[in-house]
Design a protein around this motif. Structure first.
Motif, PDB file in Angstrom:
ATOM      1  N   LEU A  47       0.878  -1.223  -0.189  1.00 27.38           N
ATOM      2  CA  LEU A  47      -0.033   0.118  -0.186  1.00 27.38           C
ATOM      3  C   LEU A  47       0.857   1.208   0.021  1.00 27.38           C
ATOM      4  N   VAL A  49       0.129   5.284   0.576  1.00 28.25           N
ATOM      5  CA  VAL A  49      -0.809   6.591   0.823  1.00 28.25           C
ATOM      6  C   VAL A  49      -0.103   7.690   0.881  1.00 28.25           C
ATOM      7  N   PHE A  55      -8.007   8.417   2.272  1.00 24.60           N
ATOM      8  CA  PHE A  55      -7.660   7.198   1.762  1.00 24.60           C
ATOM      9  C   PHE A  55      -8.816   5.999   2.345  1.00 24.60           C
ATOM     10  N   PHE A  57      -9.939   2.257   2.739  1.00 20.36           N
ATOM     11  CA  PHE A  57      -9.559   0.812   2.566  1.00 20.36           C
ATOM     12  C   PHE A  57     -10.923  -0.090   2.759  1.00 20.36           C
ATOM     13  N   LYS A  65      -9.161  -5.982   7.067  1.00 21.43           N
ATOM     14  CA  LYS A  65      -8.886  -4.224   7.031  1.00 21.43           C
ATOM     15  C   LYS A  65      -8.398  -3.974   8.627  1.00 21.43           C
ATOM     16  N   THR A 214     -11.147   2.794   7.068  1.00 21.96           N
ATOM     17  CA  THR A 214     -11.824   1.536   6.485  1.00 21.96           C
ATOM     18  C   THR A 214     -13.270   1.472   6.716  1.00 21.96           C
ATOM     19  N   ARG A 226      -8.430   8.162  -2.887  1.00 19.16           N
ATOM     20  CA  ARG A 226      -8.223   7.227  -3.628  1.00 19.16           C
ATOM     21  C   ARG A 226      -8.308   5.919  -2.518  1.00 19.16           C
ATOM     22  N   LEU A 227      -8.473   4.732  -3.042  1.00 15.52           N
ATOM     23  CA  LEU A 227      -8.966   3.748  -2.217  1.00 15.52           C
ATOM     24  C   LEU A 227      -8.288   2.595  -2.690  1.00 15.52           C
ATOM     25  N   ALA A 228      -8.279   1.284  -1.710  1.00 13.99           N
ATOM     26  CA  ALA A 228      -7.825   0.060  -2.063  1.00 13.99           C
ATOM     27  C   ALA A 228      -8.858  -0.924  -1.662  1.00 13.99           C
ATOM     28  N   ILE A 235      -4.765  -7.138  -1.394  1.00  9.90           N
ATOM     29  CA  ILE A 235      -5.561  -6.005  -2.294  1.00  9.90           C
ATOM     30  C   ILE A 235      -5.860  -6.531  -3.796  1.00  9.90           C
ATOM     31  N   HIS A 238      -6.626  -0.824  -6.636  1.00  9.95           N
ATOM     32  CA  HIS A 238      -6.433   0.319  -5.859  1.00  9.95           C
ATOM     33  C   HIS A 238      -6.332   1.394  -6.998  1.00  9.95           C
TER      34      HIS A 238
END
Lengths: 336, 280
Positions: A47, A49, A55, A57, A65, A214, A226-228, A235, A238
């Protein structure tokens, strides 16, 4: 610095109260957690960030998570891999990590019998603040959380949303660089969830911190830069919400029919399309739904399958999850 | 609403180590005081038990136990034991609270702060010790009911010894607490051990009236040292205390045994408490 070299270019510990800009707020490499008994909760998470980002999750319950957050806050020790948070290594500089991060756990652990001010001042002292600093920071974070008028109210008298805001206020007492929020909106009704997100966005502007959230609510991930997506400890995707959706490059036709299984089989054989038979509807990824919707309906009608409902949708994060995991996003679908 | 930012005074670098650790310890002691003040019913109930013992048990048994067996009035003999009872319950409750705090996530909130685990453990132990001593002090205020006149020096001595005993009992209660996940298991363990330890300490009946093996075992019972220490400070007594063979250790050595027991117990606890994976 005594720890492992950080991937960031500026990792020099700032002086009292300084906040140097670090390119990455969070950076992990192959982060893994295996619990006794061989259960893999997190399997090689990579990851990154950026500083100042909001961000998300995202993943179903049990996807890994909370375990990842616990490792990033130096609460749980990774079984393998490495992670740097706010310029400090979680394995070798855990005390610095804990000094620089604020954490909001899924379940609030505020003392119900103490007042809001007592609770916050105690926590500030636990973070090593002097008596006067603890008092002034308590006043500031209570104002930011719009709880100033409740400072003498006992915690147990607050509503769920107010309690969550108090939890967030507590996590900000020591002016962290990175704020981790584990399912901050769990258990709140939709209006309270919306207000909490509004509060988070404002905090990010006012406090100038990186926010790592999360969530298992897809729509909440849309609020983030942004996100994953994590699933079964890995993962799977992302990027930015818009980027992830546009990468799919396709729209989806959703059909609720009298026989979903047969309909999916027919569309696969007659049109050569990938058709997924969900429990309630058949989903067919297409490039142009306006063109494909009548064609698919005509085929099914010719075979005597009744169509109760037909919709065409542009990609959502649910589609992104579906695309990467082969199953629809269901909050409870993860392994425990 | 925007918050006016003031120049930050929060250290992110780990400077001011000792002072920050002391602040964390102080916060945990304060937390226990606030908890005590927030729940007065529980505090009063905890005090009632030893009071009832002093009045009912002391009054009833004084008719049965001859004064010659205890070298004076039975009530005066019983009073130090009652003091010990008064601190035992709140000190042990620290162990129960540690388990419930771990269950509801409070311990995790502590462990995520930059304070050292040893400081947190000290704070938890000293918090329990302070509140238990305060409850013992309330009983000390009723000294004449236990046949002890108001004399500042012995009372101050008793208070200091109560604090030491409370510290030891709290530290001992924390050992099983960090190894247990269920409050039920801890309660069963307490029911199994606390009464025999108290009765075998000579707190309620003279050791000389108990079977010889109990008298011998008293040398391994921390509560026996605490009882003996309190009784010797409360006034001259002829009741036989803890003996190592035929030799009776002096009060200073008894206090040393209590302190050593507490430190050993804390070290056992610290080992487990430091493993955050097990504590969260």
């Amino acid at each position: 610095m005594t720890g492992r070299p950080s991937p960031t270019t500026d990792t020099a510990a700032g002086g009292r109260g300084t906040r140097r800009a670090l390119p990455y707020a969070v950076h992990t490499r192959g982060l893994t957690k295996t619990y006794p008994g061989g259960q893999d909760a997190v399997r090689g998470v990579d990851l990154t960030v950026a500083t100042g980002e909001m961000f998300a999750f995202l993943g179903p319950n049990g996807a890994g998570k909370s375990t990842t957050v616990s490792m990033l806050c130096a609460l749980k020790r990774p079984s393998a891999g490495d992670a740097w948070v706010a310029g400090a290594n979680v394995l070798t500089e855990s005390h610095l990590v804990r000094r620089r991060v604020g954490v909001l756990f899924q379940h609030s652990a505020l003392e119900p019998d103490l007042t809001c001010a007592q609770s916050l001042q105690l926590h500030a002292r636990l973070h090593g603040l002097s008596r006067s600093d603890a008092r002034s920071r308590t006043g500031q974070v209570l104002s930011a959380a719009r709880l100033a008028e409740h400072r003498h109210a006992r915690v147990r008298t607050l509503s769920g949303g107010m309690r969550r805001r108090l939890d967030i206020a507590r996590a900000l007492l020591h002016e962290p660089r990175v704020l981790f929020l584990d399912e901050p909106t769990a258990g709140l009704d939709p209006p309270a969830r919306a207000r909490l997100w509004q509060h988070l966005r404002r905090l990010r502007e006012d406090e100038r911190i990186t926010v790592f959230v999360t969530t298992h609510y897809l729509e909440e991930a849309e609020y983030c830069d942004r996100l994953a997506i994590i699933d079964h400890g890995r993962i799977v995707a992302h990027g930015t919400p818009a980027g992830l959706k546009s990468a799919l490059g396709q729209e989806t036709v959703r059909l609720r029919t009298s026989d979903n299984r047969r309909a999916a089989a027919l569309l696969r054989t007659d049109h050569g399309r990938t058709a997924f038979d969900g429990c309630e509807e058949v989903t067919v990824p297409v490039t142009d739904s306006a063109e494909w919707l009548p064609r698919l309906c005509a085929t099914l009608g010719a075979h005597g399958i009744h169509i109760h409902r037909a919709t065409a949708t542009v990609p959502t994060l649910d589609d992104v999850f579906f695309h990467h995991t082969g199953r629809p996003f269901e909050p409870e679908s993860g392994t425990p | 609403m925007t918050t006016a930012r003031v120049p930050s005074r929060v250290s992110h670098t780990g400077e001011d180590g000792v002072r920050q650790e002391l602040r964390a310890v102080h916060a945990l002691i304060t937390r226990d005081w606030l908890r005590l003040a927030a729940n007065p019913t529980n505090t009063v109930l905890m005090l009632l038990q030893p009071l009832l013992f002093l009045l009912a048990f002391g009054g009833g048994l004084s008719a049965l136990v001859p004064d010659s067996a205890v070298g004076g009035q039975y009530r005066a003999f019983l009073y130090p034991g009652i003091l010990l009872m008064a601190i035992q319950a709140p000190a042990i409750s620290v162990g129960i609270r540690l388990i419930t705090d771990r269950y509801n996530g409070t311990i995790r909130e502590l462990l995520v702060t930059p304070a050292r685990r040893s400081s947190l453990l000290c704070g938890i132990c000293l918090g329990g010790c302070a509140t238990a001593t305060a409850q013992g002090a309330v009983l000390l205020a009723l000294a004449p009911a236990g046949g002890l006149p108001y004399r500042p020096l012995p009372l101050a001595g008793l208070l200091a010894e109560l604090a030491l005993a409370a510290f030891t009992v709290t530290a001992l209660a924390l050992v099983p607490a960090v190894h247990t996940r269920r409050p039920e298991t801890f309660s069963t363990l307490l029911a199994l051990t606390s009464a025999p330890l108290l009765f075998g300490s000579g707190a309620l009946v003279p050791l000389s009236t108990l079977p010889s093996w109990v008298t011998t075992a008293a040398a391994l019972n921390p509560l026996a040292y605490a009882t003996d220490l309190l009784r010797r400070t409360a006034g001259p007594t002829t009741a036989a205390g803890v003996h190592w063979g035929t030799w009776q250790p002096p009060p200073a050595l008894e206090a040393g045994v209590l302190l050593l027991t507490a430190i050993t117990a804390l070290l056992c606890t610290a080992h487990r408490f430091g493993r955050t994976d097990d504590m969260t």
